[in-house]
Design a protein around this motif. Sequence first.
Motif, PDB file in Angstrom:
ATOM      1  N   ASN A  35      -5.575  15.020  15.765  1.00 44.11           N
ATOM      2  CA  ASN A  35      -6.989  14.672  15.681  1.00 44.11           C
ATOM      3  C   ASN A  35      -7.348  13.902  16.938  1.00 44.11           C
ATOM      4  O   ASN A  35      -7.050  12.714  17.055  1.00 44.11           O
ATOM      5  N   GLY A  36      -7.961  14.600  17.928  1.00 40.49           N
ATOM      6  CA  GLY A  36      -8.258  13.955  19.199  1.00 40.49           C
ATOM      7  C   GLY A  36      -6.979  13.582  19.919  1.00 40.49           C
ATOM      8  O   GLY A  36      -6.081  14.406  20.108  1.00 40.49           O
ATOM      9  N   GLU A  46      -8.743   5.764  11.146  1.00 35.34           N
ATOM     10  CA  GLU A  46      -9.446   4.476  11.209  1.00 35.34           C
ATOM     11  C   GLU A  46      -9.028   3.535  10.096  1.00 35.34           C
ATOM     12  O   GLU A  46      -9.047   2.310  10.276  1.00 35.34           O
ATOM     13  N   THR A  47      -8.645   4.082   8.953  1.00 32.76           N
ATOM     14  CA  THR A  47      -8.342   3.236   7.796  1.00 32.76           C
ATOM     15  C   THR A  47      -6.940   2.653   7.843  1.00 32.76           C
ATOM     16  O   THR A  47      -6.720   1.499   7.447  1.00 32.76           O
ATOM     17  N   HIS A  48      -5.994   3.416   8.331  1.00 34.54           N
ATOM     18  CA  HIS A  48      -4.584   3.007   8.242  1.00 34.54           C
ATOM     19  C   HIS A  48      -4.060   2.677   9.644  1.00 34.54           C
ATOM     20  O   HIS A  48      -3.476   3.520  10.324  1.00 34.54           O
ATOM     21  N   THR A  49      -4.258   1.453  10.065  1.00 41.53           N
ATOM     22  CA  THR A  49      -3.952   1.058  11.448  1.00 41.53           C
ATOM     23  C   THR A  49      -2.719   0.173  11.595  1.00 41.53           C
ATOM     24  O   THR A  49      -2.329  -0.153  12.717  1.00 41.53           O
ATOM     25  N   SER A  50      -2.093  -0.225  10.483  1.00 40.12           N
ATOM     26  CA  SER A  50      -0.913  -1.088  10.555  1.00 40.12           C
ATOM     27  C   SER A  50       0.240  -0.469   9.780  1.00 40.12           C
ATOM     28  O   SER A  50       0.053   0.465   8.989  1.00 40.12           O
ATOM     29  N   ARG A  71      -8.697   9.507   3.038  1.00 38.35           N
ATOM     30  CA  ARG A  71     -10.009   9.506   3.685  1.00 38.35           C
ATOM     31  C   ARG A  71      -9.983   8.678   4.971  1.00 38.35           C
ATOM     32  O   ARG A  71      -9.349   7.631   5.022  1.00 38.35           O
ATOM     33  N   ASN A  72     -10.700   9.181   5.984  1.00 36.71           N
ATOM     34  CA  ASN A  72     -10.818   8.463   7.262  1.00 36.71           C
ATOM     35  C   ASN A  72      -9.456   7.917   7.697  1.00 36.71           C
ATOM     36  O   ASN A  72      -9.309   6.734   7.985  1.00 36.71           O
ATOM     37  N   SER A 117     -12.173  13.913   9.438  1.00 34.37           N
ATOM     38  CA  SER A 117     -11.395  12.682   9.605  1.00 34.37           C
ATOM     39  C   SER A 117     -10.420  12.448   8.462  1.00 34.37           C
ATOM     40  O   SER A 117      -9.658  11.476   8.481  1.00 34.37           O
ATOM     41  N   ASP A 118     -10.436  13.322   7.459  1.00 33.67           N
ATOM     42  CA  ASP A 118      -9.552  13.174   6.302  1.00 33.67           C
ATOM     43  C   ASP A 118      -8.243  13.927   6.539  1.00 33.67           C
ATOM     44  O   ASP A 118      -8.245  15.050   7.060  1.00 33.67           O
TER      45      ASP A 118
END
Length: 310
Positions: free
Chosen positions: A96-97, A169-173, A165-166, A149-150
């Motif tokens: 994704n990107g 962006e949601t899972h950054t750690s 979902r997202n 984004s999912d």
Amino acid sequence: METSATAHLYATSHNGQVRRYDINDAVVTNYAVNSSDIEGFYFSPEDDAFSIVSRSSNQIESYTNISELGAGGTKDPELGLIGTSEFESPRDLAVNGQFFVVSDDTDLDGDEATPEGRLFIYVKTETGFVLRNVLITKFKVWGLEFVGSDLYAAVDETNKIAMYRNFIETHTSNRIITADKIVGFQGLIRSHGLDFDKGTMVLSDIGEAESATDGALHIIQDFESKFSNATNGGFIGIDEQLRISGANTQLGNPVNLVYDKAYNVIFVAEALNNGGRILAFNDATSISGNIAPDLKYDLAGASSVFYFTR
């Protein structure tokens, strides 16, 4: 069917092979890479490069200037970017990107009664693939697919697909994560591969891992609506799917697949039947049952496929 001037099917194997089949003119190109075992592939036309997930080095490897090598025979692509050696048993790659996500089905605690898996999130930079964070799933994970984004993930050893979902962006750690939704698919035994294109999701079912004849494909049109309408922990009925299965299909362990809406075709990496094959089924949204593939290539230990058109 809408054809394209370029129609390249890339395939990898557990023997370290990277192969490209030109669907329009049947030219086959082999690429000599550093890895001796591959499972996971992505081609970027913007970078004119492909990336593989190496099971022998446990890292992502990117090879550049692919178009300059031409077609046919065996080519020696230049190794460009690599990542650090992190994972242990990679199974799929979703992009994704600039974010590259690798699934890993390693049993972390050694207890089969408590399945888990990992998702490694890398950021592609000008100098390599940098590990951003590692997530632990509450199930044994296999195939991956972004829909917007999912992130959707195959819940191995079940008939289920999980959705986050997202995801980026949601899972950054680094942490243990819970899926936002998990849905089963009636008639499916053991989910592995999945691919989405323009409203249609296709899932692969390997059935019993030891059987070379009980694999299947499930085609779900209007997928996002059906998945949304299903309850968390519920299922999508067999009457809402098309299913390709039976001895004529030559499906045993379809471990990975790709669907293209324009060509309306499903390409499959079949790992077990006849030692390994690449199969294709045309008219993917209008057929079901015990049908023969429209195309097949022998590829021992076939592990993943990727389709590029323009």
